[in-house]
Design a protein around this motif. Structure first.
Motif, PDB file in Angstrom:
ATOM      1  N   MET A  35      31.617 -45.497   7.751  1.00 19.84           N
ATOM      2  CA  MET A  35      30.343 -44.990   8.358  1.00 19.84           C
ATOM      3  C   MET A  35      30.284 -43.775   8.565  1.00 19.84           C
ATOM      4  O   MET A  35      29.319 -43.053   8.043  1.00 19.84           O
ATOM      5  N   TRP A  36      30.832 -42.891   9.339  1.00 20.08           N
ATOM      6  CA  TRP A  36      30.627 -41.617   9.630  1.00 20.08           C
ATOM      7  C   TRP A  36      31.995 -40.655   9.674  1.00 20.08           C
ATOM      8  O   TRP A  36      33.137 -41.210  10.443  1.00 20.08           O
ATOM      9  N   TYR A  37      31.892 -39.655   9.594  1.00 22.12           N
ATOM     10  CA  TYR A  37      32.932 -38.491   9.865  1.00 22.12           C
ATOM     11  C   TYR A  37      32.466 -37.563  11.002  1.00 22.12           C
ATOM     12  O   TYR A  37      31.464 -36.669  10.852  1.00 22.12           O
ATOM     13  N   GLN A  38      33.072 -37.761  12.037  1.00 23.98           N
ATOM     14  CA  GLN A  38      32.397 -36.890  13.090  1.00 23.98           C
ATOM     15  C   GLN A  38      33.514 -35.583  13.718  1.00 23.98           C
ATOM     16  O   GLN A  38      34.559 -35.726  13.697  1.00 23.98           O
ATOM     17  N   PRO A  39      32.880 -34.470  14.106  1.00 20.32           N
ATOM     18  CA  PRO A  39      33.745 -33.652  14.673  1.00 20.32           C
ATOM     19  C   PRO A  39      34.245 -33.827  15.974  1.00 20.32           C
ATOM     20  O   PRO A  39      33.650 -34.760  16.581  1.00 20.32           O
ATOM     21  N   TYR A  40      34.968 -33.031  16.513  1.00 24.20           N
ATOM     22  CA  TYR A  40      35.413 -33.248  17.851  1.00 24.20           C
ATOM     23  C   TYR A  40      34.019 -32.966  18.593  1.00 24.20           C
ATOM     24  O   TYR A  40      33.578 -31.849  18.616  1.00 24.20           O
ATOM     25  N   SER A  41      33.817 -33.696  19.873  1.00 25.08           N
ATOM     26  CA  SER A  41      32.736 -33.328  20.756  1.00 25.08           C
ATOM     27  C   SER A  41      33.273 -32.605  21.836  1.00 25.08           C
ATOM     28  O   SER A  41      32.922 -33.102  22.971  1.00 25.08           O
ATOM     29  N   ASN A  42      34.082 -31.617  21.663  1.00 21.37           N
ATOM     30  CA  ASN A  42      34.774 -31.030  22.926  1.00 21.37           C
ATOM     31  C   ASN A  42      33.672 -29.693  23.581  1.00 21.37           C
ATOM     32  O   ASN A  42      33.048 -29.193  22.645  1.00 21.37           O
ATOM     33  N   VAL A  43      33.528 -29.407  24.640  1.00 20.11           N
ATOM     34  CA  VAL A  43      32.641 -28.428  24.921  1.00 20.11           C
ATOM     35  C   VAL A  43      33.424 -27.531  25.937  1.00 20.11           C
ATOM     36  O   VAL A  43      34.323 -27.809  26.646  1.00 20.11           O
ATOM     37  N   TYR A  44      33.156 -26.314  25.656  1.00 17.25           N
ATOM     38  CA  TYR A  44      33.939 -25.151  26.569  1.00 17.25           C
ATOM     39  C   TYR A  44      32.987 -24.510  27.361  1.00 17.25           C
ATOM     40  O   TYR A  44      31.891 -24.281  26.820  1.00 17.25           O
ATOM     41  N   ARG A  45      33.362 -23.751  28.162  1.00 19.31           N
ATOM     42  CA  ARG A  45      32.589 -22.730  29.252  1.00 19.31           C
ATOM     43  C   ARG A  45      32.603 -21.662  28.211  1.00 19.31           C
ATOM     44  O   ARG A  45      33.682 -21.250  27.341  1.00 19.31           O
ATOM     45  N   SER A  46      31.873 -20.723  28.351  1.00 17.78           N
ATOM     46  CA  SER A  46      31.577 -19.459  27.513  1.00 17.78           C
ATOM     47  C   SER A  46      32.887 -18.360  28.008  1.00 17.78           C
ATOM     48  O   SER A  46      32.880 -17.491  26.938  1.00 17.78           O
ATOM     49  N   TRP A  47      33.513 -18.625  28.720  1.00 15.86           N
ATOM     50  CA  TRP A  47      34.423 -17.603  28.964  1.00 15.86           C
ATOM     51  C   TRP A  47      35.736 -17.915  28.463  1.00 15.86           C
ATOM     52  O   TRP A  47      36.909 -17.039  28.597  1.00 15.86           O
ATOM     53  N   VAL A  48      35.781 -19.226  27.376  1.00 16.67           N
ATOM     54  CA  VAL A  48      37.062 -19.372  26.751  1.00 16.67           C
ATOM     55  C   VAL A  48      36.920 -18.639  25.451  1.00 16.67           C
ATOM     56  O   VAL A  48      35.704 -19.029  24.693  1.00 16.67           O
ATOM     57  N   HIS A  49      37.935 -18.387  24.971  1.00 21.92           N
ATOM     58  CA  HIS A  49      37.855 -17.634  23.682  1.00 21.92           C
ATOM     59  C   HIS A  49      38.871 -17.902  22.715  1.00 21.92           C
ATOM     60  O   HIS A  49      40.109 -18.330  23.100  1.00 21.92           O
ATOM     61  N   ASP A  50      38.712 -18.057  21.310  1.00 20.14           N
ATOM     62  CA  ASP A  50      39.711 -18.343  20.360  1.00 20.14           C
ATOM     63  C   ASP A  50      40.491 -19.782  20.669  1.00 20.14           C
ATOM     64  O   ASP A  50      41.487 -19.980  20.086  1.00 20.14           O
ATOM     65  N   LEU A  51      39.795 -20.650  21.160  1.00 21.16           N
ATOM     66  CA  LEU A  51      40.455 -21.739  21.396  1.00 21.16           C
ATOM     67  C   LEU A  51      39.930 -22.808  20.078  1.00 21.16           C
ATOM     68  O   LEU A  51      38.557 -23.046  19.973  1.00 21.16           O
ATOM     69  N   ARG A  52      40.748 -23.410  19.480  1.00 22.81           N
ATOM     70  CA  ARG A  52      40.396 -24.459  18.108  1.00 22.81           C
ATOM     71  C   ARG A  52      41.397 -25.640  18.470  1.00 22.81           C
ATOM     72  O   ARG A  52      42.529 -25.701  18.962  1.00 22.81           O
ATOM     73  N   MET A  53      40.735 -26.870  18.062  1.00 21.83           N
ATOM     74  CA  MET A  53      41.658 -28.019  17.808  1.00 21.83           C
ATOM     75  C   MET A  53      41.660 -28.141  16.147  1.00 21.83           C
ATOM     76  O   MET A  53      40.303 -28.422  15.701  1.00 21.83           O
ATOM     77  N   ASN A  54      42.718 -28.503  15.745  1.00 21.56           N
ATOM     78  CA  ASN A  54      42.659 -28.849  14.307  1.00 21.56           C
ATOM     79  C   ASN A  54      42.598 -30.316  14.002  1.00 21.56           C
ATOM     80  O   ASN A  54      42.561 -31.259  14.897  1.00 21.56           O
ATOM     81  N   PRO A  55      42.544 -30.906  12.777  1.00 20.51           N
ATOM     82  CA  PRO A  55      42.166 -32.179  12.693  1.00 20.51           C
ATOM     83  C   PRO A  55      43.273 -33.185  13.172  1.00 20.51           C
ATOM     84  O   PRO A  55      43.003 -34.491  13.299  1.00 20.51           O
ATOM     85  N   ALA A  56      44.398 -32.472  13.253  1.00 22.70           N
ATOM     86  CA  ALA A  56      45.572 -33.384  13.627  1.00 22.70           C
ATOM     87  C   ALA A  56      45.593 -33.494  15.384  1.00 22.70           C
ATOM     88  O   ALA A  56      46.665 -33.625  15.797  1.00 22.70           O
ATOM     89  N   ILE A  57      44.487 -33.089  15.702  1.00 27.26           N
ATOM     90  CA  ILE A  57      44.418 -33.203  17.498  1.00 27.26           C
ATOM     91  C   ILE A  57      45.571 -32.372  17.995  1.00 27.26           C
ATOM     92  O   ILE A  57      46.034 -32.564  18.971  1.00 27.26           O
ATOM     93  N   GLN A  58      45.589 -31.009  17.456  1.00 30.19           N
ATOM     94  CA  GLN A  58      46.392 -29.958  17.899  1.00 30.19           C
ATOM     95  C   GLN A  58      45.617 -28.680  18.324  1.00 30.19           C
ATOM     96  O   GLN A  58      44.812 -28.087  17.527  1.00 30.19           O
TER      97      GLN A  58
END
Lengths: 542, 311
Positions: free
Chosen positions: A509-532
């Motif tokens: 069906m489909w490949y979806q990105p993470y639907s995480n949302v951050y407040r604008s004061w959060v910086h340099d945060l990422r989640m990799n495809p292995a949920i890390q």
């Protein structure tokens, strides 16, 4: 065979600079702890290859230290022992609590030194020697080779080690000296080096686990990662503080972070909007669209390994016919449903494995959308009017409703049966269902676990309980595991993907990105495809 | 003397009820399809691991044996282990009871006060505009979906206006109150109508009772008649209702707590059912049953204490 072939396209960053041999040996980036600037430089390669992360990295002088970041997540934390669970909420946390021998680069693929500062395989790649760096656990005691041996033995051998499959290739592991560990493998295993980074291969302190016992350790552990456990109130909150003994010098930037369990979507969204959470996990797509337009929110849409599929029970009298399954694939407007359900945030899946795992085939092509031909196929198979029961955990699930409509249009009778999550798994595992729209993800970049889970009929999960079984795929799965030449391995995985689509055992069906949302004061945060998360590199405005 | 005997008798009657509930819950919970272990260790875990963990919790035994083991442990004070969180059930429930008791107590007091004021105002002028308004509120409140109301209140007062927190329970009593205002108001809107409808009806009915007519004919003023005779008389017959409302509030904590992310037993109950966390379901059902019976007992004792006719 190594070196005789070209480097596969899945490692663009590595391909540009290193030979495969150098990568395996880990010599290029080995050495002492890199200085902060090097760490940050290493994080900045994200736009290569369209990584699509929304958080650019920051020059070190602008980074602000301190603060406690709060995450609102629907996923429960059930244990703090790295080997005891392979559930989403635990994977996410365990990887943060425990350092592994290696770690992944910002792209989630590149293998970098972790607790091991270097490693060296033998010529036949059956013996791997890891040299540990100077590092300490959160209680200050040093990380030694004995701890590594202990951690891997319990990971491989303990009967309640939830996800030890990848480590069964380890025949022997010995501490040569306090800083050197040697693995001997039972046979060539391509995923081995990558598996040393897997979320559950975290190094735990032998002495502490032995004195506390598993049960107590799982509640209040001593860790080797960026974070130490301050307090865990199950089903409510996990409070973590910066581990002052963390081996990556100068990290983490935050004083701590908290994982708050909030099951209901609207409540997580309210908390994010009210500033009671800095990050919300799994925000519904409709709200994601809204937050995209707001200055005070960041919608990173980091790529995940989540793949949505329609499971088809291949043992069902109707669905056992390959022609019916093919017709169902052709009856569904996969592009349209993908766009509608995810508000255009996902891409239509063209294969039955996630598009972020190694050796995913971008050229793989499922049967095209063609309702006319689908109808003809169903008629020819004598299946017109046949009944198919869709299993769902949500009677309002949009994808299920749309699929139901489109299958009705080509002459199938579709009913929908709603159960809760526990009942869903019970029915699926026991084959008491017709079809189901669902999703899964791969915990590592290596495709071996993905294929064993979703496409192999004899690997323990009956092709995600579709009971689809093609002996050819089963054979290719084993071949690919032992194939250490990347180009040859790629061919094997492409072949598996091609066969799986042709047999239409399930519908991509489909490949979806993470639907995480951050407040604008959060910086340099990422989640990799292995949920890390890269939580050790994240920081917040004061 | 009489009261002590009544209390002891009622407490003694709870034993067979709790026993019956424990049996029904235990077998019902295990009869629901779904395996807690598969959900907890993750669906990707191989069957051998799931079987090993099931054995650790004794789930590989027949259900009736599990029940006897459970009851045996329970009488020794061991409520079993949470499968979902791998911690003792008693500690898990204990830490969650405080927020729920706060929610119940505040919800009950507020609902009662509001219901009292509105019922009196309405009953003094039946069928007039005020009365119509109160009746409208009662009808709307009774029909209001709790989750929707909670969401609206949270969106307006926590997200848009930022006056109150949207989630949690806080760390100090004052903080608890701040966090519980919205949950209390949510509870109040749906709970006060139950009291209002009964109290208002009783007040109006008693206003025309024979003893009131007698007093009117003696020439007593309406004010004293209402305050000294109609009101106390009507309140007495509504005390038992308080016990029922308290139990209702406990019931809707399962809905209210998740909306405001209050770490109470209501939220835990919901999660434990989703996760098939058998021993937590069992423990919480017993706690809920016990609280229910204690609430009704408390209401009966209150009636006994203030109503000279009962006893």
């Amino acid at each position: 065979m190594a070196g005789s072939s070209s480097v596969p396209p899945v490692h663009p960053l590595i391909a540009a600079r290193l030979t495969r041999r150098q990568v395996l040996r880990g010599i290029v980036i080995a050495g002492s702890v890199p200085p902060l600037s090097a760490i940050l430089a290493a994080c900045s390669g994200e736009d290569e290859g369209g990584g699509g992360s929304g958080t650019p990295s920051t020059p070190p002088e602008e980074i602000v230290r301190g603060g406690v970041l709060k995450i609102a997540t629907p996923y429960a934390v059930s244990t703090l022992d790295p080997i005891k669970s392979v559930a989403a909420g635990d994977i996410e946390v365990l990887g943060q609590l425990y350092s592994r021998l290696t770690r992944r680069g910002p792209d989630g693929k590149e293998i970098l030194p972790g607790l091991a500062e270097s490693w060296e395989p033998s010529a036949d790649e059956l013996t791997w020697t890891f040299t540990l760096r100077e590092a300490a656990f959160s209680d200050g005691s040093p990380v030694t080779a004995d701890d590594v041996v202990f951690s891997y033995l319990r990971l491989r051998d303990q009967e309640d080690s939830a996800y030890g499959g990848a480590f069964q290739v380890i025949e022997d592991i010995v501490a040569l000296d306090p800083k050197t560990v040697q693995f001997t493998l039972t046979g060539p295993a391509a995923p081995f080096l990558g598996s040393t980074e897997q979320f559950n291969a975290g190094i735990v302190p032998k002495a502490v686990v032995e004195s506390m016992g598993d049960e107590e350790f799982a509640k209040m552990p001593v860790t080797s990662g960026a974070w130490a456990v301050q307090e865990w109130r199950p089903n409510e909150i996990l409070i973590l503080t910066a581990n002052t003994n963390y081996w990556r010098e100068g990290l983490p930037f935050l004083d701590g972070y908290e994982v708050i369990e909030v099951l209901r979507d609207p409540t997580r969204v309210s908390m994010l909007e009210a500033g009671e959470a800095d990050v919300a996990r799994d925000v519904p797509w409709a709200q994601v669209e809204q937050f995209k337009t707001r200055e005070d929110m960041i919608v990173p849409l980091d790529p995940s390994s989540v793949i949505y599929v329609v499971l088809l029970n291949n043992q069902d009298p109707v669905l056992s016919s390959p022609d019916v399954r093919k017709a169902m694939t052709m009856a569904i407007d996969r592009d349209g449903i993908t766009q509608a359900v995810t508000f255009g945030n996902a891409v239509t899946a063209n294969s039955l494995i996630p598009n972020t795992v190694d050796y995913y085939d971008p050229e793989a092509t499922p049967y095209p959308y063609d309702p006319e031909q689908a109808k003809a196929l169903i008629e020819a198979a004598g299946a017109t009017g046949a009944q198919i029961e869709f299993l769902t955990t949500d009677i309002d699930d949009q994808a299920t409703i749309l699929v139901q409509d489109q299958l009705k249009a080509v002459g199938l009778e579709v009913t929908v049966n709603q159960v809760d999550v526990g009942g869903w798994w019970d029915s699926v595992v026991n084959g008491n269902y017709g079809a189901a729209v669902t999703w899964w993800y791969n915990e590592v970049p290596d495709p071996d676990p993905a294929v064993r889970w979703a496409l192999c009929g004899t690997c323990g999960n009956s092709s995600f309980y579709t009971f689809y079984d093609n002996p050819e795929i089963d054979r290719l799965t084993e071949d690919a595991l032992h194939e250490t030449d990347p180009a040859a391995r790629e061919e094997l995985y492409h072949e598996i993907q091609r066969i799986a689509l042709e047999d239409a055992g399930q519908i991509p069906m489909w490949y979806q990105p993470y639907s995480n949302v951050y407040r604008s004061w959060v910086h340099d945060l990422r989640m990799n495809p292995a949920i890390q998360w890269n939580m050790d590199e994240a920081w917040m405005d004061p | 003397m009489k009261k002590t005997r009544l209390v002891l008798q009622r407490l003694w009657q709870m034993v067979p009820v709790l026993l019956a509930i424990s049996i029904i819950t235990f077998f019902l919970a295990q009869a629901i399809p779904g395996d807690p272990v598969r959900l907890i260790v993750g669906p990707r875990a191989p069957q051998s691991v799931i079987d090993a963990v099931r054995a650790q919790y004794g789930l590989d035994e027949p259900v009736y044996i599990q029940y006897f083991v459970y009851m045996g442990n329970l009488f020794q004070g061991d409520w079993g282990q949470s499968i979902a969180f791998r911690v003792p059930v008693l500690g898990l429930i204990g830490s969650r009871l405080i927020p729920t008791l706060w929610l119940m107590a505040g919800g009950l007091v507020l609902s009662t006060l509001v219901a009292l004021v509105l019922s009196i105002v309405a009953a003094r002028r039946p069928d007039r505009l005020v009365d119509q308004g109160v009746r409208l509120f009662a009808t709307v409140g009774l029909g209001m979906p709790v989750f929707w109301l909670g969401l609206v209140l949270s969106t307006v007062f926590a997200v848009q206006l930022g006056w109150l927190p949207a989630s949690g329970f806080g760390d100090s009593p004052i903080d608890h109150v701040r966090h519980l205002i919205l949950p209390w108001v949510t509870t109040l809107v749906v709970m006060a109508p139950i009291l209002i409808r009964n109290l208002r009806a009783t007040l109006i009915e008693r206003s025309d009772a024979d003893f009131v007519l007698t007093e009117r004919s003696k020439g007593l003023a309406e004010g004293p008649i209402f305050r000294q005779h109609v009101l106390p008389n009507s309140l007495l017959s509504n005390i038992s209702l308080l016990g029922i409302v308290a139990v209702y509030i406990l019931g809707i904590s399962v809905v209210v707590e998740p909306i405001f992310a209050i770490p109470g037993v209501g939220q835990l109950y919901l999660n434990s059912i989703i996760a098939r966390d058998y021993f937590v379901i069992q423990g919480l059902t017993l706690v809920f049953a016990l609280l229910t019976m204690l609430c009704t007992l408390a209401a009966d004792l209150l009636t006994l204490a203030v109503d000279p006719r009962v006893g």
